[in-house]
Structures are given as C-alpha cells and as structure tokens.
Write a protein that holds these residues in place. Sequence first.
Motif, PDB file in Angstrom:
ATOM      1  N   LYS A  25      12.945   1.714  -2.963  1.00 39.41           N
ATOM      2  CA  LYS A  25      13.280   2.930  -2.214  1.00 39.41           C
ATOM      3  C   LYS A  25      14.042   3.913  -3.097  1.00 39.41           C
ATOM      4  N   LEU A  26      15.028   3.416  -3.813  1.00 37.38           N
ATOM      5  CA  LEU A  26      15.815   4.279  -4.694  1.00 37.38           C
ATOM      6  C   LEU A  26      14.973   4.822  -5.845  1.00 37.38           C
ATOM      7  N   SER A  40      11.956   7.789   1.941  1.00 38.25           N
ATOM      8  CA  SER A  40      12.641   7.335   3.150  1.00 38.25           C
ATOM      9  C   SER A  40      12.191   5.911   3.494  1.00 38.25           C
ATOM     10  N   TRP A  41      12.998   5.258   4.318  1.00 44.95           N
ATOM     11  CA  TRP A  41      12.595   3.938   4.804  1.00 44.95           C
ATOM     12  C   TRP A  41      11.314   4.046   5.629  1.00 44.95           C
ATOM     13  N   ASP A  42      11.197   5.120   6.393  1.00 42.76           N
ATOM     14  CA  ASP A  42       9.989   5.316   7.205  1.00 42.76           C
ATOM     15  C   ASP A  42       8.740   5.369   6.339  1.00 42.76           C
ATOM     16  N   GLN A  57       0.834  -1.206   0.000  1.00 47.23           N
ATOM     17  CA  GLN A  57       0.000   0.000   0.000  1.00 47.23           C
ATOM     18  C   GLN A  57       0.864   1.250   0.000  1.00 47.23           C
ATOM     19  N   ASN A  58       1.973   1.205   0.730  1.00 46.90           N
ATOM     20  CA  ASN A  58       2.891   2.345   0.756  1.00 46.90           C
ATOM     21  C   ASN A  58       3.547   2.554  -0.601  1.00 46.90           C
ATOM     22  N   VAL A  59       3.953   1.473  -1.257  1.00 40.71           N
ATOM     23  CA  VAL A  59       4.540   1.586  -2.599  1.00 40.71           C
ATOM     24  C   VAL A  59       3.525   2.239  -3.538  1.00 40.71           C
ATOM     25  N   CYS A  60       2.288   1.792  -3.496  1.00 42.84           N
ATOM     26  CA  CYS A  60       1.251   2.356  -4.355  1.00 42.84           C
ATOM     27  C   CYS A  60       1.050   3.846  -4.066  1.00 42.84           C
ATOM     28  N   ARG A  61       0.962   4.206  -2.802  1.00 39.58           N
ATOM     29  CA  ARG A  61       0.769   5.608  -2.417  1.00 39.58           C
ATOM     30  C   ARG A  61       1.933   6.472  -2.871  1.00 39.58           C
ATOM     31  N   LEU A  62       3.143   5.999  -2.624  1.00 43.29           N
ATOM     32  CA  LEU A  62       4.331   6.757  -3.009  1.00 43.29           C
ATOM     33  C   LEU A  62       4.456   6.870  -4.531  1.00 43.29           C
ATOM     34  N   ARG A  63       4.102   5.806  -5.227  1.00 44.19           N
ATOM     35  CA  ARG A  63       4.162   5.808  -6.688  1.00 44.19           C
ATOM     36  C   ARG A  63       3.182   6.815  -7.272  1.00 44.19           C
ATOM     37  N   THR A  64       1.952   6.808  -6.770  1.00 43.54           N
ATOM     38  CA  THR A  64       0.950   7.729  -7.306  1.00 43.54           C
ATOM     39  C   THR A  64       1.273   9.173  -6.933  1.00 43.54           C
TER      40      THR A  64
END
Length: 77
Positions: free
Chosen positions: A61-62, A67-69, A15-22
């Motif tokens: 992450k890259l 951030s990792w957080d 879910q975090n990957v999706c949020r960060l990607r969008t």
Amino acid sequence: MIERVKRSPHVAFGQNVCRLRTTAKLTQENLAEKADLSRRYIQEIESGAKNPSVNTAVRLKLALACSWDDLFAQTDK
C-alpha cells in the motif's frame, strides 16, 4: 449483509497489485525495491500463488501510494 465475494480474496488482491503497479508505471522489480520485497514474491502475489500477510499488504500500500479500497477491491476494474 455481507456482499458475496466474486473472486478469491488473495487472487483479487494480486490482480489489484498488478493493476496499480502498471498504472503507476512500475516494473515488478521497481515495486519490489520500494516495498522491500523480492521480485519473485511480487510475481507470486500478482499471479495469486501467494496469500500475503498484513505486513506485506501495508508495504505494498505504501509503495503503491494507493487506498485500501483500491488494494482490496473485489470488482473487476
């Protein structure tokens, strides 16, 4: 004391990957290219169907420049 996990870690990660990607205005295809992964694997991570390795987490992450957080947050954002 360790705080109780609210969601399964790999589901929260996806879910975090999706949020960060969008937020970064990237498609799954764009992120896959930046992280040298397949679009299908990105889709499976975001849906919680796959539990990615540490190496994959580093690539994401890259590629997301986060951030990792942010990547491992357990809270609903």
